[in-house]
Design a protein around this motif. Structure first.
Motif, PDB file in Angstrom:
ATOM      1  N   ILE A 190       0.830  -1.209   0.000  1.00 41.65           N
ATOM      2  CA  ILE A 190       0.000   0.000   0.000  1.00 41.65           C
ATOM      3  C   ILE A 190       0.862   1.256   0.000  1.00 41.65           C
ATOM      4  N   ASP A 191       1.911   1.289   0.828  1.00 45.61           N
ATOM      5  CA  ASP A 191       2.800   2.453   0.860  1.00 45.61           C
ATOM      6  C   ASP A 191       3.466   2.675  -0.493  1.00 45.61           C
ATOM      7  N   THR A 192       3.947   1.606  -1.090  1.00 48.84           N
ATOM      8  CA  THR A 192       4.635   1.699  -2.387  1.00 48.84           C
ATOM      9  C   THR A 192       3.720   2.276  -3.446  1.00 48.84           C
ATOM     10  N   VAL A 193       2.489   1.785  -3.507  1.00 51.52           N
ATOM     11  CA  VAL A 193       1.533   2.285  -4.496  1.00 51.52           C
ATOM     12  C   VAL A 193       1.192   3.741  -4.225  1.00 51.52           C
ATOM     13  N   SER A 225      -4.295   7.992   3.777  1.00 50.53           N
ATOM     14  CA  SER A 225      -4.228   8.712   2.501  1.00 50.53           C
ATOM     15  C   SER A 225      -5.164   8.142   1.452  1.00 50.53           C
ATOM     16  N   TRP A 226      -6.070   7.264   1.880  1.00 48.81           N
ATOM     17  CA  TRP A 226      -7.009   6.625   0.959  1.00 48.81           C
ATOM     18  C   TRP A 226      -8.433   6.839   1.453  1.00 48.81           C
ATOM     19  N   THR A 227      -9.368   6.895   0.526  1.00 52.64           N
ATOM     20  CA  THR A 227     -10.765   6.992   0.909  1.00 52.64           C
ATOM     21  C   THR A 227     -11.226   5.685   1.536  1.00 52.64           C
ATOM     22  N   GLU A 228     -12.363   5.725   2.223  1.00 56.57           N
ATOM     23  CA  GLU A 228     -12.924   4.528   2.835  1.00 56.57           C
ATOM     24  C   GLU A 228     -13.064   3.446   1.762  1.00 56.57           C
ATOM     25  N   PRO A 229     -12.396   2.297   1.925  1.00 57.94           N
ATOM     26  CA  PRO A 229     -12.419   1.255   0.891  1.00 57.94           C
ATOM     27  C   PRO A 229     -13.798   0.605   0.765  1.00 57.94           C
ATOM     28  N   GLU A 230     -14.099   0.182  -0.457  1.00 56.52           N
ATOM     29  CA  GLU A 230     -15.331  -0.544  -0.749  1.00 56.52           C
ATOM     30  C   GLU A 230     -14.968  -1.962  -1.178  1.00 56.52           C
ATOM     31  N   ALA A 231     -15.679  -2.934  -0.637  1.00 56.37           N
ATOM     32  CA  ALA A 231     -15.435  -4.336  -0.988  1.00 56.37           C
ATOM     33  C   ALA A 231     -16.638  -4.883  -1.745  1.00 56.37           C
TER      34      ALA A 231
END
Length: 301
Positions: A190-193, A225-231
């Protein structure tokens, strides 16, 4: 053949792969070769009878069995092609292309390449003007992916760059618009991306188990640094309709994997706290993963 589309047109030629489909829907994948025959329990069909002619014809064996003959389309090609790693099936590829908003000229990161099924769909979507950076840790899988992709397009695709190695060690220092992680532990990347993705970019993760899904989503939340994830999970059910006999079909494509999507915030901007609080005990003493910033730390006393 349309340039870089993987779509072949015109007369059938020796060396092309075609699908023979019988009256019961059973399919046989055959490479046409001059002087060869396609053998069945009800006789044979001469390849020479098809070479030089159009697709969409009915070929009849010497014993009277009939087969419809077409070139395979992308979803058929990717399911039937040789595999190293398991492929992402067309239903999930379609979901990724739409929900990750893969567009022409996009700069896309893919890890891992697997057997090249998703790679083919990504390249068809971004076109020659885009860029696809694919990473695969296992050399034998990378070779299978390279062969499958080049066989599909009948050439090397100029938008594709395949790297053998770990994403965290080999990532290119180039900005990307989209990323797709199909790996055992995507939370480790995640950090790398985040470091190479532009603001507003979209991340898609494909995982097989609920444990992986939960770990990815909590890592994205904890990162900030990301929006709330959707699964999401995609299932497909066929239907049979003939006269008054209308019913669900016997074939259903159920669980293959879970898809998680999230968008990159601008550098230095933290996503706001989610409105719905986690369930009591969601991050209790048995939970060992990352804790989102709104979760109170455990009492260590």
């Amino acid at each position: 053949m349309n340039e870089l589309s993987g779509v072949r047109q015109g007369s059938l030629a020796a060396g092309e792969r075609v699908l023979f489909t019988d009256s019961k829907g059973r399919r046989h994948s055959i490479v046409l070769q001059a002087g060869k025959q396609f053998h069945t329990t009800k006789g044979a069909i001469e390849h020479d009878w098809l070479i030089g002619g159009p697709e969409g014809v009915v070929a009849t064996t010497t014993g009277g069995a009939q087969f419809v003959v077409f070139r395979p389309i992308a979803r058929e090609d990717t399911v039937a092609m040789p595999r190293g790693a398991a492929v992402i099936y067309p239903k999930d590829c379609a979901e990724i292309l739409v929900w990750a908003d893969i567009f022409p000229t996009a700069r896309v990161l893919e890890a891992g390449a697997g057997s090249g099924a998703l790679t083919i769909f990504l390249l068809r979507a971004i076109g020659a003007g885009g860029k696809l950076y694919s990473y695969e840790r296992r050399p034998e899988f990378a070779q299978v992916a390279r062969t499958n992709v080049e066989n599909h397009f009948q050439q090397q695709h100029p938008a594709w760059e395949l790297t053998v190695g770990d994403l965290n060690d080999c990532v290119k220092d180039e900005p990307i618009d989209r990323a797709v992680l199909d790996m055992l532990a995507p939370w480790e990347c995640i950090d790398t991306v985040a470091n190479v993705m532009v603001a507003g970019g979209i991340l898609a993760c494909y995982v097989a188990t609920t444990t992986q899904m939960g770990r990815v989503m909590d890592t994205l939340r904890a990162h900030g640094s990301w929006t709330e994830p959707e699964a999401r999970e995609v299932t497909v059910r066929e239907w049979h309709a003939e006269g008054l006999a209308i019913r669900p079909g016997h074939r259903t494509t159920g669980h293959t994997g879970f898809l998680i999507f999230s968008r990159r915030m601008a550098p230095g901007v933290t996503a706001p706290m989610r409105r719905r609080r986690p369930a009591p005990g969601a991050y209790g003493p048995d939970y060992l993963g990352p804790r989102p910033p709104w979760v109170e730390p455990l009492d260590q006393t």
